[in-house]
Design a protein around this motif. Structure first.
Motif, PDB file in Angstrom:
ATOM      1  N   ALA A  32       0.854  -1.177   0.000  1.00 46.49           N
ATOM      2  CA  ALA A  32       0.000   0.000   0.000  1.00 46.49           C
ATOM      3  C   ALA A  32       0.895   1.234   0.000  1.00 46.49           C
ATOM      4  O   ALA A  32       1.991   1.223   0.571  1.00 46.49           O
ATOM      5  CB  ALA A  32      -0.898  -0.004   1.234  1.00 46.49           C
ATOM      6  N   TYR A  33       0.417   2.285  -0.638  1.00 50.00           N
ATOM      7  CA  TYR A  33       1.236   3.492  -0.723  1.00 50.00           C
ATOM      8  C   TYR A  33       0.353   4.716  -0.895  1.00 50.00           C
ATOM      9  O   TYR A  33      -0.845   4.621  -1.171  1.00 50.00           O
ATOM     10  CB  TYR A  33       2.221   3.405  -1.891  1.00 50.00           C
ATOM     11  N   GLU A  34       0.944   5.876  -0.725  1.00 50.13           N
ATOM     12  CA  GLU A  34       0.300   7.154  -0.971  1.00 50.13           C
ATOM     13  C   GLU A  34       1.217   7.991  -1.854  1.00 50.13           C
ATOM     14  O   GLU A  34       2.432   7.831  -1.790  1.00 50.13           O
ATOM     15  CB  GLU A  34       0.045   7.907   0.340  1.00 50.13           C
ATOM     16  N   GLU A  35       0.633   8.862  -2.654  1.00 50.80           N
ATOM     17  CA  GLU A  35       1.422   9.762  -3.477  1.00 50.80           C
ATOM     18  C   GLU A  35       1.213  11.196  -3.026  1.00 50.80           C
ATOM     19  O   GLU A  35       0.110  11.588  -2.654  1.00 50.80           O
ATOM     20  CB  GLU A  35       1.032   9.662  -4.956  1.00 50.80           C
ATOM     21  N   VAL A  36       2.274  11.970  -3.066  1.00 46.99           N
ATOM     22  CA  VAL A  36       2.199  13.403  -2.813  1.00 46.99           C
ATOM     23  C   VAL A  36       2.878  14.117  -3.969  1.00 46.99           C
ATOM     24  O   VAL A  36       4.026  13.807  -4.306  1.00 46.99           O
ATOM     25  CB  VAL A  36       2.889  13.787  -1.481  1.00 46.99           C
ATOM     26  N   ARG A  37       2.146  15.048  -4.586  1.00 49.99           N
ATOM     27  CA  ARG A  37       2.719  15.887  -5.635  1.00 49.99           C
ATOM     28  C   ARG A  37       2.317  17.322  -5.391  1.00 49.99           C
ATOM     29  O   ARG A  37       1.269  17.604  -4.810  1.00 49.99           O
ATOM     30  CB  ARG A  37       2.232  15.426  -7.013  1.00 49.99           C
ATOM     31  N   ALA A  38       3.134  18.246  -5.841  1.00 51.05           N
ATOM     32  CA  ALA A  38       2.864  19.661  -5.612  1.00 51.05           C
ATOM     33  C   ALA A  38       1.864  20.223  -6.608  1.00 51.05           C
ATOM     34  O   ALA A  38       1.131  21.156  -6.294  1.00 51.05           O
ATOM     35  CB  ALA A  38       4.166  20.464  -5.673  1.00 51.05           C
ATOM     36  N   VAL A  50       9.606   7.237  -0.090  1.00 48.90           N
ATOM     37  CA  VAL A  50       9.802   7.656   1.297  1.00 48.90           C
ATOM     38  C   VAL A  50       9.417   6.490   2.201  1.00 48.90           C
ATOM     39  O   VAL A  50       8.284   5.999   2.142  1.00 48.90           O
ATOM     40  CB  VAL A  50       8.964   8.906   1.631  1.00 48.90           C
ATOM     41  N   LEU A  51      10.362   6.060   3.053  1.00 51.35           N
ATOM     42  CA  LEU A  51      10.192   4.869   3.877  1.00 51.35           C
ATOM     43  C   LEU A  51      10.210   5.248   5.361  1.00 51.35           C
ATOM     44  O   LEU A  51      11.163   5.869   5.839  1.00 51.35           O
ATOM     45  CB  LEU A  51      11.312   3.858   3.598  1.00 51.35           C
ATOM     46  N   HIS A  52       9.179   4.858   6.076  1.00 49.09           N
ATOM     47  CA  HIS A  52       9.045   5.139   7.507  1.00 49.09           C
ATOM     48  C   HIS A  52       9.901   4.186   8.337  1.00 49.09           C
ATOM     49  O   HIS A  52      10.533   3.264   7.822  1.00 49.09           O
ATOM     50  CB  HIS A  52       7.584   5.028   7.923  1.00 49.09           C
ATOM     51  N   GLY A  53       9.878   4.394   9.644  1.00 49.91           N
ATOM     52  CA  GLY A  53      10.633   3.545  10.560  1.00 49.91           C
ATOM     53  C   GLY A  53       9.772   2.481  11.216  1.00 49.91           C
ATOM     54  O   GLY A  53       8.596   2.288  10.884  1.00 49.91           O
ATOM     55  N   ARG A  59       1.782   7.638   6.703  1.00 48.70           N
ATOM     56  CA  ARG A  59       1.161   8.886   7.144  1.00 48.70           C
ATOM     57  C   ARG A  59       2.088   9.718   8.022  1.00 48.70           C
ATOM     58  O   ARG A  59       1.907  10.936   8.127  1.00 48.70           O
ATOM     59  CB  ARG A  59      -0.141   8.595   7.882  1.00 48.70           C
ATOM     60  N   ASN A  60       3.082   9.069   8.658  1.00 46.69           N
ATOM     61  CA  ASN A  60       4.035   9.823   9.480  1.00 46.69           C
ATOM     62  C   ASN A  60       4.788  10.865   8.664  1.00 46.69           C
ATOM     63  O   ASN A  60       5.284  11.856   9.221  1.00 46.69           O
ATOM     64  CB  ASN A  60       5.057   8.888  10.126  1.00 46.69           C
ATOM     65  N   TRP A  61       4.887  10.634   7.354  1.00 43.78           N
ATOM     66  CA  TRP A  61       5.721  11.491   6.500  1.00 43.78           C
ATOM     67  C   TRP A  61       4.909  12.351   5.535  1.00 43.78           C
ATOM     68  O   TRP A  61       5.457  12.964   4.637  1.00 43.78           O
ATOM     69  CB  TRP A  61       6.727  10.613   5.743  1.00 43.78           C
ATOM     70  N   ARG A  62       3.603  12.421   5.720  1.00 45.92           N
ATOM     71  CA  ARG A  62       2.762  13.227   4.824  1.00 45.92           C
ATOM     72  C   ARG A  62       3.142  14.704   4.870  1.00 45.92           C
ATOM     73  O   ARG A  62       3.362  15.340   3.847  1.00 45.92           O
ATOM     74  CB  ARG A  62       1.288  13.079   5.213  1.00 45.92           C
ATOM     75  N   SER A  63       3.147  15.257   6.066  1.00 40.60           N
ATOM     76  CA  SER A  63       3.378  16.693   6.215  1.00 40.60           C
ATOM     77  C   SER A  63       4.741  17.095   5.657  1.00 40.60           C
ATOM     78  O   SER A  63       4.851  18.058   4.888  1.00 40.60           O
ATOM     79  CB  SER A  63       3.266  17.085   7.691  1.00 40.60           C
ATOM     80  N   PHE A  64       5.796  16.349   6.029  1.00 41.23           N
ATOM     81  CA  PHE A  64       7.122  16.711   5.548  1.00 41.23           C
ATOM     82  C   PHE A  64       7.211  16.557   4.032  1.00 41.23           C
ATOM     83  O   PHE A  64       7.820  17.400   3.352  1.00 41.23           O
ATOM     84  CB  PHE A  64       8.194  15.850   6.213  1.00 41.23           C
ATOM     85  N   SER A  65       6.612  15.510   3.483  1.00 35.02           N
ATOM     86  CA  SER A  65       6.683  15.276   2.040  1.00 35.02           C
ATOM     87  C   SER A  65       5.978  16.382   1.265  1.00 35.02           C
ATOM     88  O   SER A  65       6.447  16.815   0.202  1.00 35.02           O
ATOM     89  CB  SER A  65       6.078  13.911   1.686  1.00 35.02           C
ATOM     90  N   LYS A  66       4.852  16.863   1.782  1.00 38.54           N
ATOM     91  CA  LYS A  66       4.161  17.971   1.140  1.00 38.54           C
ATOM     92  C   LYS A  66       5.039  19.223   1.127  1.00 38.54           C
ATOM     93  O   LYS A  66       5.130  19.926   0.117  1.00 38.54           O
ATOM     94  CB  LYS A  66       2.849  18.275   1.872  1.00 38.54           C
ATOM     95  N   VAL A  84       6.421   9.003  -3.273  1.00 39.44           N
ATOM     96  CA  VAL A  84       5.644   7.787  -3.029  1.00 39.44           C
ATOM     97  C   VAL A  84       5.921   7.352  -1.599  1.00 39.44           C
ATOM     98  O   VAL A  84       7.027   6.903  -1.273  1.00 39.44           O
ATOM     99  CB  VAL A  84       6.016   6.676  -4.025  1.00 39.44           C
ATOM    100  N   LEU A  85       4.932   7.530  -0.738  1.00 42.83           N
ATOM    101  CA  LEU A  85       5.055   7.192   0.678  1.00 42.83           C
ATOM    102  C   LEU A  85       4.550   5.766   0.865  1.00 42.83           C
ATOM    103  O   LEU A  85       3.378   5.484   0.645  1.00 42.83           O
ATOM    104  CB  LEU A  85       4.239   8.154   1.537  1.00 42.83           C
ATOM    105  N   VAL A  86       5.447   4.896   1.247  1.00 40.85           N
ATOM    106  CA  VAL A  86       5.158   3.461   1.280  1.00 40.85           C
ATOM    107  C   VAL A  86       4.830   3.002   2.698  1.00 40.85           C
ATOM    108  O   VAL A  86       5.467   3.418   3.667  1.00 40.85           O
ATOM    109  CB  VAL A  86       6.378   2.672   0.749  1.00 40.85           C
ATOM    110  N   ASP A  87       3.804   2.165   2.818  1.00 44.11           N
ATOM    111  CA  ASP A  87       3.596   1.392   4.042  1.00 44.11           C
ATOM    112  C   ASP A  87       4.385   0.091   3.885  1.00 44.11           C
ATOM    113  O   ASP A  87       4.012  -0.771   3.086  1.00 44.11           O
ATOM    114  CB  ASP A  87       2.115   1.049   4.240  1.00 44.11           C
TER     115      ASP A  87
END
Length: 326
Positions: A32-38, A50-53, A59-66, A84-87
């Motif tokens: 599962a993943y999410e995309e963020v584009r400007a 973007v890989l979380h810990g 979702r931990n990296w949504r704000s910073f990625s935006k 691409v923010l990956v779970d």
């Protein structure tokens, strides 16, 4: 309210198509993943994973990625980026996906990324950004890719950002053992948690800080009249054991041609021994042949391990001017 300028979506792969996206016919079980584009009006030219810990999620990296893609858009010299923010396996919505076969180790966590690229028919990512355990998954991904494990058409990333993640094996005697204590505590709890408040209070009674207890509580999801974990706990434990055992010093000693490995050390993080810091600085200052990749080390001031929370602006100031583009 969400900024409409951002394209932000999330979906499961190999399930019912979501929002009209094309269902891929490949049989690979992917993440599962999410995309963020400007800017949704422009085609993207560069992609960063973007890989979380450990115990985290995309979702931990949504704000910073935006913030990062917005900053990159303002630079006319930068191409249009997609994050691409990956779970990762056993975490977030990927914990519910069947078919991500064990062993639950860093090698398979990195293989999941390659399978995601193949399943979607994407170009290979230009950059991989990984925090903590995600940083080691990024290193494993580059190592496997350079070795040819993902096939002859796989392209090595141009850059890795390894955020507050020690590249070598982790000696438990050199750690305060907090992560181990958290995992042992979670394993001792019932599978059905009465409420988030109950969990936070219980963790604090055991001596954990309020901020850590609240963060653990944020990983609960509602299930009927109780709460359950949003991650697969045993799978996460297995991944942590692999994280402790794996070492990527050989990759940093001999980075493949065309690869930049950027290590970010948080100033107030307790994960860095003087020996590790000295070894990294020596690698960064080494004069390398044109046929070799590069290693750099960046110190993030006023930050503990949670770099995107403790000093997001400082982290942005390090990554944004130095991130590579096509």
């Amino acid at each position: 309210m969400r900024n409409p300028r951002f394209l932000f979506f999330s979906r499961y792969l190999n399930t019912t198509p979501f929002l009209g996206f094309k269902q891929n016919s490949r049989s690979l079980q992917t993440l599962a993943y999410e995309e963020v584009r400007a800017n949704n009006d422009k085609p993207y030219k560069s992609t960063a994973f973007v890989l979380h810990g450990l115990l985290g999620s995309a979702r931990n990296w949504r704000s910073f990625s935006k913030t990062l893609v917005s900053s990159l858009e303002k630079n006319s010299s930068s191409s249009d980026w997609r994050m691409v923010l990956v779970d990762m396996r056993n975490h977030g919505r990927s914990a519910e996906i069947k078919g991500l076969e064990p062993p639950n180790d860093l090698v398979n966590a990195a293989n999941d990324l390659a399978n995601l690229v193949k399943s979607e028919g994407w170009d290979w990512p230009d950059v991989v950004i990984g925090h903590s355990m995600g940083g080691k998954v990024a290193l494993q991904y580059a190592e496997s890719c350079a070795r040819g494990d993902y096939g002859e058409y796989a392209t090595l990333p141009k850059q890795l950002w390894v955020l507050d993640s020690v590249p070598g094996d982790v000696n438990p005697e050199e750690s305060d053992g907090e992560v181990e204590k958290v995992l042992q505590t979670l394993q001792s709890l019932p599978s059905e948690i009465p409420s988030r408040k109950w969990l936070v209070d219980h963790m604090m009674e055991l001596g954990f800080s309020k901020s850590l207890s609240q963060w653990i509580g944020s990983n609960l999801k509602k299930s009927g009249d109780h709460e359950t974990w949003a991650f697969d706990l045993q799978g996460a434990v297995d991944m942590f054991n692999s994280y402790r055992e794996r070492s990527y010093w050989s990759l940093l000693e001999n980075p493949p041609n065309g690869l930049q490995i950027a290590i970010v050390q948080a100033e107030n993080s307790d994960r860095w021994s003087p020996g590790v810091v000295n070894r990294l600085e020596s690698l960064a200052s080494r004069k390398r042949k044109e046929s070799e990749g590069k290693v750099s080390v960046h110190l993030l001031p006023k930050s503990g391990h949670w770099v995107h929370v403790d000093n997001p602006k400082g982290l942005l100031d390090i990554i944004a001017p130095n991130i590579v583009s096509t």
